[in-house]
Design a protein around this motif. Structure first.
Motif, mmCIF file in Angstrom:
data_model
loop_
_atom_site.group_PDB
_atom_site.id
_atom_site.type_symbol
_atom_site.label_atom_id
_atom_site.label_comp_id
_atom_site.label_asym_id
_atom_site.label_seq_id
_atom_site.Cartn_x
_atom_site.Cartn_y
_atom_site.Cartn_z
ATOM 1 N N LEU A 77 -31.253 81.147 -9.815
ATOM 2 C CA LEU A 77 -30.639 81.477 -11.100
ATOM 3 C C LEU A 77 -29.118 81.513 -11.050
ATOM 4 O O LEU A 77 -28.532 81.823 -10.011
ATOM 5 N N ASP A 78 -28.532 81.236 -12.187
ATOM 6 C CA ASP A 78 -27.117 81.532 -12.395
ATOM 7 C C ASP A 78 -27.077 82.876 -13.102
ATOM 8 O O ASP A 78 -27.442 82.976 -14.282
ATOM 9 N N THR A 79 -26.659 83.901 -12.384
ATOM 10 C CA THR A 79 -26.771 85.260 -12.917
ATOM 11 C C THR A 79 -25.732 85.549 -13.997
ATOM 12 O O THR A 79 -25.761 86.615 -14.597
ATOM 13 N N ARG A 80 -24.807 84.606 -14.241
ATOM 14 C CA ARG A 80 -23.844 84.833 -15.324
ATOM 15 C C ARG A 80 -24.537 84.845 -16.673
ATOM 16 O O ARG A 80 -24.199 85.622 -17.554
ATOM 17 N N ASP A 81 -25.524 83.926 -16.842
ATOM 18 C CA ASP A 81 -26.228 83.911 -18.128
ATOM 19 C C ASP A 81 -27.743 83.934 -17.951
ATOM 20 O O ASP A 81 -28.487 83.794 -18.913
ATOM 21 N N GLY A 82 -28.196 84.108 -16.711
ATOM 22 C CA GLY A 82 -29.633 84.193 -16.464
ATOM 23 C C GLY A 82 -30.345 82.858 -16.508
ATOM 24 O O GLY A 82 -31.578 82.807 -16.468
ATOM 25 N N ARG A 127 -22.112 89.458 -7.344
ATOM 26 C CA ARG A 127 -21.429 89.101 -8.589
ATOM 27 C C ARG A 127 -19.983 89.563 -8.562
ATOM 28 O O ARG A 127 -19.077 88.837 -8.956
ATOM 29 N N ALA A 128 -19.768 90.768 -8.067
ATOM 30 C CA ALA A 128 -18.410 91.298 -8.001
ATOM 31 C C ALA A 128 -17.532 90.435 -7.088
ATOM 32 O O ALA A 128 -16.337 90.291 -7.308
ATOM 33 N N LEU A 129 -18.161 89.826 -6.071
ATOM 34 C CA LEU A 129 -17.396 88.984 -5.143
ATOM 35 C C LEU A 129 -17.261 87.548 -5.648
ATOM 36 O O LEU A 129 -16.635 86.715 -5.012
ATOM 37 N N GLY A 130 -17.898 87.244 -6.774
ATOM 38 C CA GLY A 130 -17.752 85.914 -7.369
ATOM 39 C C GLY A 130 -18.834 84.927 -6.976
ATOM 40 O O GLY A 130 -18.688 83.723 -7.160
ATOM 41 N N CYS A 131 -19.956 85.426 -6.426
ATOM 42 C CA CYS A 131 -21.084 84.544 -6.106
ATOM 43 C C CYS A 131 -22.169 84.753 -7.157
ATOM 44 O O CYS A 131 -22.721 85.844 -7.278
ATOM 45 N N HIS A 132 -22.445 83.714 -7.934
ATOM 46 C CA HIS A 132 -23.319 83.885 -9.099
ATOM 47 C C HIS A 132 -24.682 83.217 -8.957
ATOM 48 O O HIS A 132 -25.603 83.539 -9.696
#
Ligand code: C2E
Ligand code: MG
Ligand code: MG
Ligand code: MG
Length: 288
Positions: free
Chosen positions: A48-53, A245-250
């Motif tokens: 998944l791309d956790t930015r938008d699921g 996510r906080a480290l920029g890995c999505h």
């Protein structure tokens, strides 16, 4: 060179197996039969791309049903490599996965497919043309097919393997470096290999659960410099996801989202998980 590498792998795997000769022969026979009688299964796990699921890829993972359960790939891939069975098995797995892709894309038209390749497959001079034929037969665009190769493959400079990798890339396929961080490849090698994506090994993801971000940060920095994307493997906890996510890995894969599933189940899962969010509905101006 290829031969030398092959023998080295043979030795590693042989040492790792603590089975008697007759047990091994029995297992080999059973595996050969399972392949020929189409008893093996290909399961799929979403990435998944956790930015938008959104679901961006699925990884194909082979399963061997035996005695009411499943033999884990960690137990039989090595056996398949030693016996050479991995060559026909690898093609069979690729065909199953590729044929399933149109059905998987029903709810996710942009879905990409990841297929694992063994080093022994990569040593076959005709691998890339064979894969191209398969992919074309299934009417799948090359850009939607990603091949995962483990980092240990490039432990030594091997011009033939590097050239094979380049052929894969030139044919329009994406190349992922699997289990990144656990192998022995020198970072320098990353410079010369056509690699699109690093798959951060689960052992790295787990360091976040323990509250240590140093390794993951370093890998993300490298990937940025190299212009590669990173997929975190084995994400099991909310904490790991939040830290990533906080480290920029999505991009993430792991039990937190879904386990590998057989085809009917992943299709249901993909349908349930919903298509990419449509733009918000237009505000209707009330008619007077
Ligand atoms: P891999 O390519 O790194 O695949 C990821 C493995 O991690 C899979 O194990 C998957 O089920 C597991 N996994 C995913 N998310 C989680 C999680 O959150 N927690 C935990 N604990 N595990 C997770 P699997 O299916 O048992 O496969 C193991 C390895 O066997 C694969 O590692 C790959 O190297 C090999 N393999 C599997 N299928 C194939 C195949 O079709 N061809 C080849 N050549 N190798 C395969
Ligand atoms: Mg993999
Ligand atoms: Mg992996
Ligand atoms: Mg792995």
């Amino acid at each position: 060179e290829a031969k030398r590498l092959g023998r080295r792998h043979y030795r590693i795997y042989s040492d790792a197996m603590h089975h008697s000769v007759s047990e091994r022969l029995h297992a080999e026979q059973a595996l050969r039969q399972a392949l020929h009688e189409q008893q093996l299964e290909v399961w799929f796990q979403p990435i998944l791309d956790t930015r938008d699921g959104s679901v961006v890829m699925v990884e194909a993972l082979v399963r061997w049903p035996r005695d009411q359960g499943y033999v884990p790939p960690s137990d039989f891939i090595a056996l398949a490599e030693e016996t050479g069975l991995i060559i026909p098995m690898g093609i069979w797995i690729a065909r199953q996965a590729l044929c399933a892709l149109p059905a998987l894309r029903e709810h996710w038209p942009e879905l990409n497919l990841n297929i694992n390749l063994s080093v022994l497959q990569l040593m076959q001079p005709d691998l890339v043309p064979r894969l191209c034929t398969l992919v074309d037969e299934c009417a799948v665009p090359h850009s939607a097919v990603h091949f995962e190769l483990t980092e240990s493959l490039f432990a030594e400079q091997n011009e033939f393997l590097i050239n094979q990798l380049r052929q894969l890339s030139d044919a329009g396929f994406k190349v992922h470096l699997d289990d990144f961080g656990t192998g022995y490849s020198s970072l320098e090698r990353l410079l010369t290999l056509p690699i699109d994506t690093l798959k951060l090994d689960r052992s790295f993801t787990q360091t976040l659960e323990l509250g240590d971000e140093r390794l993951v940060k370093a890998v993300l920095l490298i990937s940025q410099e190299m212009d590669m994307q990173v997929i975190a493997e084995g994400v099991e906890t909310e904490k790991e996801m939040q830290r990533l996510r906080a480290l920029g890995c999505h991009l993430m894969q792991g039990y937190l989202f879904a386990k590998p599933m057989p085809l009917p189940e992943i299709r249901e899962w993909l349908a349930r998980h919903g298509a990419p969010r449509a733009p918000p509905p237009m505000v209707r101006i009330p008619q007077r």
